[in-house]
Each structure stands twice: as C-alpha cells, then as structure tokens.
Enzyme design. Structure first.
Site, mmCIF file in Angstrom:
data_model
loop_
_atom_site.group_PDB
_atom_site.id
_atom_site.type_symbol
_atom_site.label_atom_id
_atom_site.label_comp_id
_atom_site.label_asym_id
_atom_site.label_seq_id
_atom_site.Cartn_x
_atom_site.Cartn_y
_atom_site.Cartn_z
ATOM 1 N N ARG A 13 -70.527 46.427 35.715
ATOM 2 C CA ARG A 13 -70.717 46.385 37.176
ATOM 3 C C ARG A 13 -69.415 46.833 37.807
ATOM 4 O O ARG A 13 -69.110 47.627 38.172
ATOM 5 C CB ARG A 13 -71.411 44.992 37.747
ATOM 6 C CG ARG A 13 -71.898 45.274 39.162
ATOM 7 C CD ARG A 13 -70.862 44.768 40.118
ATOM 8 N NE ARG A 13 -70.076 43.780 40.120
ATOM 9 C CZ ARG A 13 -68.970 43.281 40.559
ATOM 10 N NH1 ARG A 13 -68.471 44.224 41.471
ATOM 11 N NH2 ARG A 13 -68.275 42.143 40.250
ATOM 12 N N ASP A 14 -68.649 45.665 37.672
ATOM 13 C CA ASP A 14 -67.044 45.701 38.526
ATOM 14 C C ASP A 14 -66.394 46.788 37.645
ATOM 15 O O ASP A 14 -65.548 47.536 38.428
ATOM 16 C CB ASP A 14 -66.444 44.574 38.100
ATOM 17 C CG ASP A 14 -65.465 44.203 39.261
ATOM 18 O OD1 ASP A 14 -65.008 45.264 40.110
ATOM 19 O OD2 ASP A 14 -65.134 42.872 39.371
ATOM 20 N N HIS A 209 -63.278 34.693 38.814
ATOM 21 C CA HIS A 209 -63.575 36.024 38.861
ATOM 22 C C HIS A 209 -62.098 36.448 39.141
ATOM 23 O O HIS A 209 -61.589 36.526 40.233
ATOM 24 C CB HIS A 209 -64.420 36.509 39.808
ATOM 25 C CG HIS A 209 -64.629 38.110 39.735
ATOM 26 N ND1 HIS A 209 -65.758 38.628 39.025
ATOM 27 C CD2 HIS A 209 -63.848 38.996 40.317
ATOM 28 C CE1 HIS A 209 -65.616 39.876 39.420
ATOM 29 N NE2 HIS A 209 -64.431 40.131 40.078
ATOM 30 N N HIS A 211 -58.835 39.262 38.564
ATOM 31 C CA HIS A 211 -58.455 40.977 38.322
ATOM 32 C C HIS A 211 -56.987 40.594 37.699
ATOM 33 O O HIS A 211 -55.933 39.624 38.320
ATOM 34 C CB HIS A 211 -58.482 41.637 39.577
ATOM 35 C CG HIS A 211 -59.971 42.112 39.967
ATOM 36 N ND1 HIS A 211 -60.388 43.487 39.376
ATOM 37 C CD2 HIS A 211 -60.842 41.462 40.225
ATOM 38 C CE1 HIS A 211 -61.485 43.529 39.687
ATOM 39 N NE2 HIS A 211 -61.845 42.382 40.177
ATOM 40 N N CYS A 242 -58.445 48.382 40.811
ATOM 41 C CA CYS A 242 -58.582 47.637 42.122
ATOM 42 C C CYS A 242 -58.504 48.929 43.081
ATOM 43 O O CYS A 242 -57.551 49.484 42.928
ATOM 44 C CB CYS A 242 -56.911 46.949 41.944
ATOM 45 S SG CYS A 242 -56.966 46.204 43.789
ATOM 46 N N ASN A 251 -60.571 43.908 35.551
ATOM 47 C CA ASN A 251 -60.910 42.382 35.615
ATOM 48 C C ASN A 251 -59.811 42.109 34.263
ATOM 49 O O ASN A 251 -59.495 42.666 33.622
ATOM 50 C CB ASN A 251 -62.144 42.167 35.021
ATOM 51 C CG ASN A 251 -63.091 42.665 36.038
ATOM 52 O OD1 ASN A 251 -63.584 43.641 36.184
ATOM 53 N ND2 ASN A 251 -63.381 41.508 37.120
#
Ligand code: ZN
Length: 311
Positions: A13-14, A209, A211, A242, A251
C-alpha cells in the site's frame, strides 16, 4: 518467553502508492505468498481509494480475496472514508486502517477538512463497523499521520498528538498507529510520545509507522519499543518514498527491522533468509525502484541467533 513483536508489511500500500509503475496483480500475489512463506502474518494489502486516484492499487479486491485464503494472515487495508470502509466490510478484511493527520495544515491539504472533522468521520466509520456482529466485524484502527512533524507546519505539538489519540480511542479505535509520515521524528520525541499515549489508551495497542526519510527509522523503532510499542509497520526493501522529499527512502526496511528485533531476542515469527525471495520478486517487477536495506547487502552476521528458527 521471547517478547513478541508484530511487524506489518505495508509496502503493497504505502510503497506502491508512491511509485508510478503499475505492478501486475500476479506479481503482487507472488510477493504476498513469498512473504507469507517467510512467516509474515500482518500485511496491509492495499487501499480502498477510488482506482482513478491510485491506479497502482486498483486491484485491491483481488488482493484481499487472495490474502484471506492464507490461514493465520491478518489482512488489513487502508480506508480513506466510509465508502472505503463499506468495500472493506463487504470483503471481510480483518483490519481497516483509517488515517487522519494531527497537523491541521496537512489534513486540510490532504482531505480538505479539519482534523476534528476527520475525527468525526472516524466516528462514523466505527459506527458502521459496529453495526456488524461483534465477532464478524473487522478491527478498526486509526493512524495519526504527521505525529512527529509536518512539512507544512514544521513542529507538531506533542500534547495535541496525545489529545487526538485519546479522542480516537474514546471513539472506539481497536488500535492506534503513530505515524512519522515525513521522517521528522527523532528517538527522544518518539519515546516521550509513545510512553504517554500507550499509558493513556491502554489496552488499545499503539503501532509505530515510521518512514526512514532521514535515516532515523530504526533508532525511532527502538525508542518506540523501549516505550512499550510492540507493533511496527515496515516495507520490503524500504520500498516507497516521501511525497515531500523526492528521491528519499520509504518506510523502515522490513528485513532490517526483523533483524534488529530478532537479534535482540524478540520473536517476530519471520525467517529473514526467506525474505530474499519476495525481494527478488519485487526487484524483478520494479527494476528501477530503489530497494534499501543493510542485511540484503551485507548478509546476516555469524553470531545471529533468530527466534523464528528456534521455535
Ligand atoms: Zn507511510
């Protein structure tokens, strides 16, 4: 007994939402299966955003259906709103992750509403989930984005993070994630905020969560762990980026995160060596995407005694 640490793959997803190439569904399924074979038991498989907005994630339904056939896998998906929640409920995902931004400016630019309005939206999503029978309904988590700094506002007030965490817990969140969305966090702040929020919202679990935009991802994960956090989002090879820092990493790296916790004697249930298989699948599918990670480059040290293989 080794301390249990849950590590959730969020790269599907991310990570994928920040690369423009579209990964074929079959490749995502192979990635998912290879991680499952390595012992990964928490995967955020996609996001229920309109496919027009994120064509990379247009196959969310297929991925969820496939993931649900894997015994013991906790299948989660991001939901931006009630419509997304309805798609998740219809499919029977185990967990739905709603996200709002602690930073007012970030929330406004993302979803064109105030943070308080987004908290109201979250209440409606919780209500929608609770209309389903208790034993059938998915868990509904709330992610607090920009909890450690924001590209628009800079500093984000720690008391505000705490206030919002308490509000979403009262609203019925089954889990809360504190997100360092843009990689502004540092270990001292992470430790302080996690300690307070964990104490405030217990027994609701608080996830991290992070990064790795500025290289402090694992240091921050360790600070959160020492503050009592036992759930961490990560992405294979640190896939992603990002949106506010072109060229930056995504991440925290799944392989390195597993390595750190297993080396410390925690039990993640994941066999790091078996993570080479999904990494190869991902690299073949996205040859131009940067993949990160020290373990993938240097290999495991000879004094590494993982929990996963002892079990
Ligand atoms: Zn993220």
């Amino acid at each position: 007994m080794a301390e249990r640490v849950r590590i959730r793959e969020v790269g599907m997803r991310d990570g994928l939402q920040s690369v423009s190439d579209i990964v074929p569904t079959e490749t995502k399924l192979a990635w998912l299966d290879a991680e499952y074979a390595a012992g990964v038991r928490d995967i955020e498989v996609s996001s229920f955003v309109p496919p027009k907005l994120l064509p990379q994630l247009a196959d969310a339904e297929q991925l969820v259906r496939h993931a649900l056939t894997r015994t013991g896998l906790v299948v989660s998906a991001l939901i931006p709103n009630s419509r997304g929640a309805e798609r998740g409920l219809a499919l029977g995902v185990h967990e739905m992750n709603f996200v709002l931004s602690v930073s007012e400016g970030h929330n406004k630019s993302n979803v064109r509403r105030s943070t308080d309005e987004s908290i109201e939206d979250f209440r409606r999503v919780v209500q929608l989930c609770h209309e389903h029978a208790e034993d059938h309904r998915p868990r509904i988590n709330c992610g607090l984005a920009t909890a450690f700094g924001c590209t628009i506002e800079g500093d984000v007030d720690e008391d505000r993070v705490r206030r919002i965490a308490n509000e979403v817990a009262e609203a019925g969140a089954d889990g809360i994630a504190l997100a360092d969305t843009v990689g502004y966090g540092q270990p001292a702040a992470i430790g302080r905020v996690f300690r307070k929020v964990i104490a405030d919202v217990a027994p609701v679990p608080v996830w991290a969560h992070f990064h790795d935009t500025r290289g402090l991802g694992l240091a921050n994960a360790l600070a959160a762990y020492e503050a009592g956090c036992r759930g961490f989002d990560a992405s294979l090879g640190g896939l992603g980026g990002c949106p506010y820092a072109p060229g930056a990493s995504g991440n925290i790296v799944l392989e390195d995160t597993v390595f750190m916790f297993e080396a410390m004697g925690c039990d993640t249930g994941i066999d790091i060596e078996k993570l080479a298989a999904p990494r190869a699948i991902l690299h073949a599918a996205l040859p131009n995407a940067a993949l990160y990670g020290a373990i993938a480059k240097a290999g495991l040290p000879r004094n590494f005694h993982p929990e996963a293989r002892a079990a």
